[in-house]
Enzyme design. Structure first.
Site: not given
Lengths: 291, 548
Positions: B209-210, B261, B324, B349, B403
């Site tokens: 939820g960032g 996450w 992230d 990333r 990712n």
């Protein structure tokens, strides 16, 4: 037996929790309706109209308001652009569609777009959105403002001459109203989807913009035969083309001696010696009256 | 929260319970002496020791995703064929079927999109039970990423996180819910998608939820009760260590982002948990948050017993590109400049491959594995020398140079094998208006779609240099598994599930699954003397094996 008791109590607890949740949920909904987090000009509208049911059955209250596309654009950039692209043209790798083309491609109503923003698309990553209704309508206004526009004026060329020109120059590869070829895109309704200038550019200089599915390739098969076509699909191991005889053919890449991707469109560039400006006017008039 | 199980003979079970009553209890007692009890902590600790099991997300705690199985080899892999395909009937267009099934005693425990889950017979691909969570219709982050990466398992209990940010404990024999606890309020923007990490007396989870006004954390819960044992906040509170890397503003810290996450890994000897932390909030606009913004875009090493921070390393200080650092940290004991060294490796990333000492957090090496123009080297101070923050154009897109799709480490070859994405994006930051429950990226990104491509790349851990690569037609989200027979299994964006020679990168086999392989990597185990390899893609889970 303890297990069963536990089960019974956990069910009871779940039910109690559910009741509490529903109550909390309703309270927070009310709270949300009165959020004042967007431009001041919206606040009154939000309070007056935000709770009216079945909004999407009504027409866009901002339809004639020139500020609405701008305000909608601000919301779009903050909330939508990460998936749909800053220019609204979509991001293929996450299936986010080109929103500039959706209006002309699918004859969408404002209400349908409103509902899609409000409810999301089940089974996809397009989520529901809880913005107040006026903000959703402003997004609709913005999306309409960036829609690729068609040829709005009624063309005044000679449609009959245009029909003959189409048959002689275009019909081998393009289909209109159910007849013609398949190597290039179907041109039925194309004047509604694209501007006059864009259509002229596509005829004069077809290589400038080539859509996915129409890029040209020249291959040599195991027997040494050369074949030209358009790439319909491709992965690391295989290639799917429509050859220049309009046959669909699939190849394992290892079975091909050469794969030459070509920058030039398979469509010839029609210079004024081949099709005059008047010819193009006639041609496009024919396409327009076919709608 | 209401939960619902669907069909598949559950009614029959309930009838049986009701009618047989006491008689059943006696019978259960009689057989329970021989009944298999599920895996304990010692079993998970043993990792791949039992070839018929795959007990945690990566197969063991190290995150290597390197199985010792050797029935399928470079010589025979071309004969690999599907045994069965399981259809989930639930889809997430735009994302993927991202789970790693767990395998024990011939049963697969599988989570799916939209918080479905199943127990599946590994022989036939038929479900014993299906679970579907009745989710609220006002999900926030969970609506835009309705995915799940798998179960955690301990004994007869499965652990699963949900899109409305709960943690569930489930009876693995029935799919019944044993307990259900709230991790955070989903209405603010929280959700959960990872596979819980199960230790001896703890279930470790992180949060998504960032992109919303949230504050990330890593939590530990008691397996038996769901009681929360500790919480590590990834964004410090006012005055706490790390807060000096933020403006002195409690409101900004409280919505600082730093999602957690993706799964973490665990070193049982050091008793440390390794976990990646996501972007600061808002993603692209940094003017409101001057400073490095710890512990965003970092790897944190936490003491498992207390959740206390032992060390951290920040890959992307003051991130402006949504890079992230939620990657699987890969733990290995390698030879480093002639000496044995305990390391943790991350393919990031931001386009760099990192090797860190996992005891101290010291950076041993950071080398680019894509053509990223953001930076080309790490300075002597351990910080990237940034050449182009993205405003100047053509840096990796917000999905990054790689990712969360798992990479794999092949110890005997000393190769770190990962999916690389070559993309070109220009970032345009804009001052955001933050509101609870609404995502805000703080700007927009222009992506040159035509410039994108992908590749499976094998990096020499000693130098970071590219040993081999296999090119994909587009930027890919498929993960990687290796097996000790000398094989790499990987998936691409066009839907091919493939096997490669681990030493050379030569493609040996492929199978078109019909949907992109996104966020998932293969898993493998032995069933009745046969090595099965499983891959999820789209709405399907397919098992492959050699012919009889």
């Amino acid at each position: 037996m303890t297990c069963k008791k536990k089960f019974f109590f956990s069910m009871l607890l779940q039910k109690l929790r559910l009741h509490k949740k529903l109550r909390l949920h309703n309270e927070s909904r009310l709270h949300k309706e009165y959020r004042h987090n967007f431009p001041a000009l919206l606040i009154t509208t939000t309070m007056l109209l935000g709770m009216a049911p079945a909004w999407s059955q009504q027409s866009n209250p901002f339809e004639a308001d020139p500020r609405a596309p701008y305000a909608g654009g601000v919301i779009f950039r903050a909330q939508c652009a990460t998936c749909h692209g800053a220019d609204g043209k979509g991001i293929a790798s996450i299936d986010a569609p080109d929103l500039t083309l959706m209006w002309s491609a699918r004859e969408l109503s404002d209400n349908a777009v409103f509902d899609t923003i409000r409810n999301g698309i089940a089974g996809s990553i397009m989520p529901p959105h809880s913005f107040p209704d006026p903000e959703v309508w402003m997004l609709v206004s913005y999306l309409k403002s960036i829609a690729v526009s068609g040829t709005n004026r009624a063309l005044a060329g000679n449609a009959e001459l245009g029909r003959e020109l189409f048959g002689a120059n275009c019909a081998r590869c393009h289909r209109v109203a159910g007849s013609g070829g398949s190597l290039g895109p179907d041109l039925s309704r194309v004047t509604a989807r694209r501007s006059y200038a864009a259509l002229v550019e596509s005829i004069r200089n077809p290589t400038a913009v080539i859509a996915d599915g129409y890029r040209s390739v020249l291959i040599t098969n195991a027997a040494g035969e050369r074949m030209q076509g358009t790439i319909k699909s491709e992965d690391a191991f295989s290639l799917q083309i429509m050859d220049s005889n309009q046959q669909l053919r699939g190849f394992s890449k290892t079975s091909l001696q050469t794969i030459e991707r070509q920058l030039e469109s398979l469509m010839p560039a029609f210079n004024p010696g081949m099709l005059s400006d008047a010819d193009i006017e006639n041609l496009l008039t024919y396409l327009q009256v076919q709608q | 929260m209401i939960t619902k199980r669907i069909g598949l003979g559950n009614n029959g079970q309930h009838m049986l319970r009701r009618h047989l009553g006491l008689l059943l209890v006696t019978w259960v007692t009689a057989v329970s002496a021989q009944a298999q009890t599920g895996p304990g902590y010692e079993d998970i600790l043993q990792g791949f020791a039992d070839p018929e099991r795959w007990l945690t997300y990566s197969g063991d705690y190290s995150g290597k995703r390197h199985s010792p199985l050797q029935q399928i080899t470079p010589e025979n892999v071309a004969q690999l064929r599907p045994l069965w395909t399981f259809q989930t009937d639930t889809t997430t267009r735009g994302r993927g079927f991202e789970t790693t099934p767990l395998a024990d005693d011939g049963v697969l425990y599988v989570t799916g999109s939209n918080n479905y889950a199943w127990a599946i017979d590994a022989k036939s691909g038929r479900a014993f039970w299906q679970y579907r969570r009745n989710l609220p219709n006002d999900l926030t982050y969970g609506a835009s990423a309705p995915v799940n990466r798998g179960f955690g398992m301990l004994g007869e209990t499965l652990f699963m996180v949900t899109l409305d940010a709960h943690l569930l404990a489930m009876d693995r024999r029935t799919g019944d819910i044993l307990w259900d606890v709230v991790l955070a309020d989903y209405k603010v923007g929280y959700a959960a998608t990872l596979a819980p990490l199960v230790l001896d007396d703890k279930v470790i989870v992180g949060i998504s939820g960032g992109e919303y006004a949230t504050r990330g954390f890593i939590d530990a819960y008691a397996p038996a009760t769901g009681e929360r044992l500790w919480r590590f906040n990834t964004i410090p509170g006012p005055g706490e260590a790390g807060s000096e890397t933020w403006p002195n503003d409690p409101e900004i810290l409280a919505r600082g982002g730093g999602g957690t996450w993706m799964n973490g890994s665990y070193d049982p000897e050091l008793d440390l948990i390794y976990w990646g932390v996501g972007n600061p909030n808002p993603d692209y606009y940094g003017d409101q948050r001057p400073g490095d913004n710890l512990y965003s875009n970092s790897l944190v090493a936490l003491e498992a017993g207390t959740g206390k921070l032992r060390w951290h390393y920040q890959f992307t200080p003051h991130d402006l590109n949504d890079w992230d650092s939620n990657h699987m940290p890969v733990l290995a004991d390698i030879g480093w400049q002639g000496q044995p060294r305990a390391v943790v490796m991350v393919g990031n990333r931001n386009g760099f491959f990192y090797v860190l000492d996992r005891v101290s957090g010291e950076l041993l090496q950071g080398t680019p594995f894509t053509a990223t123009s953001w930076a080309r080297e790490i300075g002597a101070d351990g910080r990237p020398i940034i050449l182009n923050d993205g405003i100047k154009g053509c840096v990796p897109d917000p999905w990054g140079s790689t990712n969360f799709m798992p990479p794999s480490f092949y110890p005997d070859l000393n190769l770190f094998i990962l999916t690389a994405r070559e993309t070109c994006a220009t970032f345009v930051p804009e001052a955001p208006q933050s509101a609870p429950g609404q995502a805000n990226f703080g700007g927009v990104v222009f992506i040159d779609g035509a410039a994108g491509s992908g590749a499976l790349r094998a990096l020499d851990v000693a130098t970071g240099e590219l040993r081999w690569e296999f090119a994909y037609p587009s930027p890919t989200f498929g993960g990687v598994m290796t097996t000790a027979a000398g094989l790499v299994f990987a998936g691409d964006h066009e839907g091919n599930f493939m096997a490669f020679n681990a030493a050379t990168g030569e493609n040996l086999w492929h199978y078109q699954t019909g949907s992109r392989i996104w966020g998932a990597a293969a898993m493998t185990f032995m069933l009745d003397g046969k090595q099965l390899v499983l891959i999820p893609a789209g709405t399907t889970l397919t098992a492959f094996a050699l012919p009889d």
